[in-house]
Design a protein around this motif. Structure first.
Motif, mmCIF file in Angstrom:
data_model
loop_
_atom_site.group_PDB
_atom_site.id
_atom_site.type_symbol
_atom_site.label_atom_id
_atom_site.label_comp_id
_atom_site.label_asym_id
_atom_site.label_seq_id
_atom_site.Cartn_x
_atom_site.Cartn_y
_atom_site.Cartn_z
ATOM 1 N N TYR A 126 39.066 28.272 46.807
ATOM 2 C CA TYR A 126 38.460 29.405 46.110
ATOM 3 C C TYR A 126 37.683 28.903 44.895
ATOM 4 N N ASP A 127 36.508 29.459 44.696
ATOM 5 C CA ASP A 127 35.704 29.178 43.508
ATOM 6 C C ASP A 127 35.392 30.519 42.860
ATOM 7 N N PHE A 128 36.091 30.833 41.769
ATOM 8 C CA PHE A 128 35.957 32.152 41.167
ATOM 9 C C PHE A 128 34.657 32.304 40.397
ATOM 10 N N ARG A 129 34.055 31.203 39.972
ATOM 11 C CA ARG A 129 32.765 31.287 39.302
ATOM 12 C C ARG A 129 31.663 31.606 40.291
ATOM 13 N N LYS A 130 31.763 31.035 41.478
ATOM 14 C CA LYS A 130 30.734 31.245 42.497
ATOM 15 C C LYS A 130 31.060 32.419 43.425
ATOM 16 N N GLY A 200 45.580 29.980 26.675
ATOM 17 C CA GLY A 200 45.356 31.037 27.654
ATOM 18 C C GLY A 200 46.406 32.128 27.496
ATOM 19 N N GLY A 201 47.116 32.418 28.576
ATOM 20 C CA GLY A 201 48.120 33.476 28.552
ATOM 21 C C GLY A 201 49.491 33.035 28.121
ATOM 22 N N ASP A 202 49.632 31.801 27.669
ATOM 23 C CA ASP A 202 50.944 31.268 27.282
ATOM 24 C C ASP A 202 50.991 30.987 25.795
ATOM 25 N N ALA A 203 52.045 31.456 25.139
ATOM 26 C CA ALA A 203 52.185 31.244 23.696
ATOM 27 C C ALA A 203 53.620 30.881 23.372
ATOM 28 N N ARG A 204 53.772 30.060 22.332
ATOM 29 C CA ARG A 204 55.098 29.689 21.837
ATOM 30 C C ARG A 204 55.076 29.872 20.328
ATOM 31 N N GLY A 242 47.812 37.987 34.660
ATOM 32 C CA GLY A 242 47.113 39.203 35.023
ATOM 33 C C GLY A 242 45.993 38.941 35.997
ATOM 34 N N ASP A 243 45.596 39.991 36.709
ATOM 35 C CA ASP A 243 44.533 39.833 37.700
ATOM 36 C C ASP A 243 43.149 39.849 37.077
ATOM 37 N N TYR A 244 43.085 39.831 35.736
ATOM 38 C CA TYR A 244 41.821 39.896 35.007
ATOM 39 C C TYR A 244 41.427 38.544 34.419
ATOM 40 N N GLU A 245 42.259 37.521 34.586
ATOM 41 C CA GLU A 245 41.998 36.246 33.927
ATOM 42 C C GLU A 245 40.892 35.461 34.631
ATOM 43 N N ARG A 246 41.025 35.282 35.929
ATOM 44 C CA ARG A 246 39.981 34.637 36.738
ATOM 45 C C ARG A 246 39.843 35.442 38.024
ATOM 46 N N PHE A 247 38.675 36.007 38.237
ATOM 47 C CA PHE A 247 38.497 36.845 39.420
ATOM 48 C C PHE A 247 37.017 37.043 39.707
ATOM 49 N N ARG A 255 38.921 43.296 44.112
ATOM 50 C CA ARG A 255 39.148 42.267 43.102
ATOM 51 C C ARG A 255 39.860 41.071 43.734
ATOM 52 N N VAL A 256 39.218 39.917 43.711
ATOM 53 C CA VAL A 256 39.803 38.681 44.238
ATOM 54 C C VAL A 256 40.165 37.816 43.038
ATOM 55 N N HIS A 257 41.459 37.612 42.787
ATOM 56 C CA HIS A 257 41.892 36.943 41.565
ATOM 57 C C HIS A 257 42.670 35.664 41.879
ATOM 58 N N HIS A 258 43.152 34.998 40.835
ATOM 59 C CA HIS A 258 43.667 33.636 40.973
ATOM 60 C C HIS A 258 45.175 33.537 41.179
ATOM 61 N N ILE A 259 45.891 34.672 41.224
ATOM 62 C CA ILE A 259 47.349 34.613 41.415
ATOM 63 C C ILE A 259 47.643 34.825 42.894
#
Length: 339
Positions: A126-130, A200-204, A242-247, A255-259
């Motif tokens: 999968y290439d989400f940019r293309k 990204g979506g990870d925080a400590r 989330g399905d909004y990060e890369r899609f 919506r085709v996403h990265h999860i």
């Protein structure tokens, strides 16, 4: 330049200088860099500005080191070498990679395959940019190779082999959580007691924000200008999937996403038709717990499992909580957060 214009310019520069000086003198230090395919944000308190520069460099260098080792896009990374060789023969791997694989496989078993790093067998196509993805014939052909049981790890001897020659792995669901933990460990080595690190979506979060909690916003999954919730936290980790990060949106307005759902070899379905049939599908999952090394894979797992099974998973794990948003844009909390 007129005197009035010159005065306005000098006043602006003086104001900026004073603001900059205050930011530097209050003990808080900030940095943002593009690493690991995302933005890494660092904020911490330290009384010495000179020491803060050294600390910042050490933290960002650790992110770059991890990216160089675990990126599937860097030809010379250890992960890329594994994907080229482990399907052909057993190979020696680093202790760090063995540890991450061991944790990944533990979560694969814990979630009965909802978390599965071998999704990359198809995900890598999968290439989400293309806006490109694997076709149905390829998906059906490679789907048997998507199975964490194909990853044969000898933890003691640090050897790895893929039992299916076509299997590939990706650590995108755990590497950033691991990286923010490593960053906090470095901050602690330098004596830092109050910090926030995110990738990204990870925080400590290390400690609190000098007497008050850190306020962590959970992005609204359909409006990036808004937060769906703001959570006060301290000394913990939080990961959001989330399905909004890369899609991308395909020709059918889907919506085709990265999860990925390892059971289908395709992105987990999240699109809503606005009825109750979508009540179990999720579009955003945030998991809170002690370390990113756990909250990162758990957020992916809950997303794939859906609301009912995903919340049940977290309810059965002490020290962890979750906030989920379903496909009808309704928010749900695990029992420890319902107050």
């Amino acid at each position: 330049m007129s005197p009035a214009r010159l005065f306005t310019l000098l006043a602006g520069l003086l104001c900026a200088a004073l603001t900059h000086g205050e930011a530097q003198n209050d003990g808080w230090h900030y940095d943002k860099q593009a690493i690991m395919g995302t933005e890494v944000h660092l904020q911490f308190w330290h009384e010495s500005g000179e020491a803060a520069e050294t600390i910042t460099s050490a933290v960002m260098e650790e992110f770059r080191r991890i990216d160089a080792a675990l990126s599937p896009y860097k030809e010379n990374s250890e992960l890329s070498r594994v994907n080229r060789q482990a399907g052909q023969q057993s190979m020696q791997i680093s202790d760090e990679l063995a540890s991450i694989l061991d944790k990944s496989l533990w979560y694969s078993k814990k979630t009965r395959g909802a978390f599965d790093i071998t999704y990359a067998t198809l995900g890598s196509l999968y290439d989400f940019r293309k806006g490109e993805r694997a076709d149905q014939e390829t998906t059906e052909d490679l789907l048997p190779s998507v199975n964490y049981r194909h990853v044969s790890l000898d933890r003691k001897n640090r050897t790895l082999k893929f039992l299916d020659s076509r299997t590939k792995i990706d650590l995108g669901g755990i590497a950033k959580g691991y990286a923010v933990d490593r960053a906090v460990a470095i901050l602690q080595q330098y004596g830092v007691q109050n910090a926030s690190v995110s990738a990204g979506g990870d925080a400590r979060l290390l400690g609190d924000k000098r007497g008050k909690p850190w306020l962590i916003g959970i992005r609204h999954p359909r409006d990036r200008s808004k937060n769906a919730a703001v959570i006060p936290l301290e000394n913990t980790a939080i990961s959001t999937s989330g399905d909004y990060e890369r899609f991308f949106i395909d020709s059918d307005d889907h919506r085709v996403h990265h999860i990925f759902n390892p059971a289908t070899g395709k992105p987990a379905e999240t699109d809503s038709s606005g009825d109750d049939s979508d009540s179990d599908k999720l579009i955003s999952v945030s998991v809170i717990g002690p370390e990113g090394f756990d909250t990162d894979p758990l957020s992916t797992s809950v997303f794939v499992l859906g609301k009912q099974k995903g919340i049940a998973l977290i309810e059965g794990m002490p020290q962890f909580e979750a906030i989920v948003i379903d496909a009808n844009h309704r928010m749900f909390f695990t029992s420890g957060l319902q107050q």
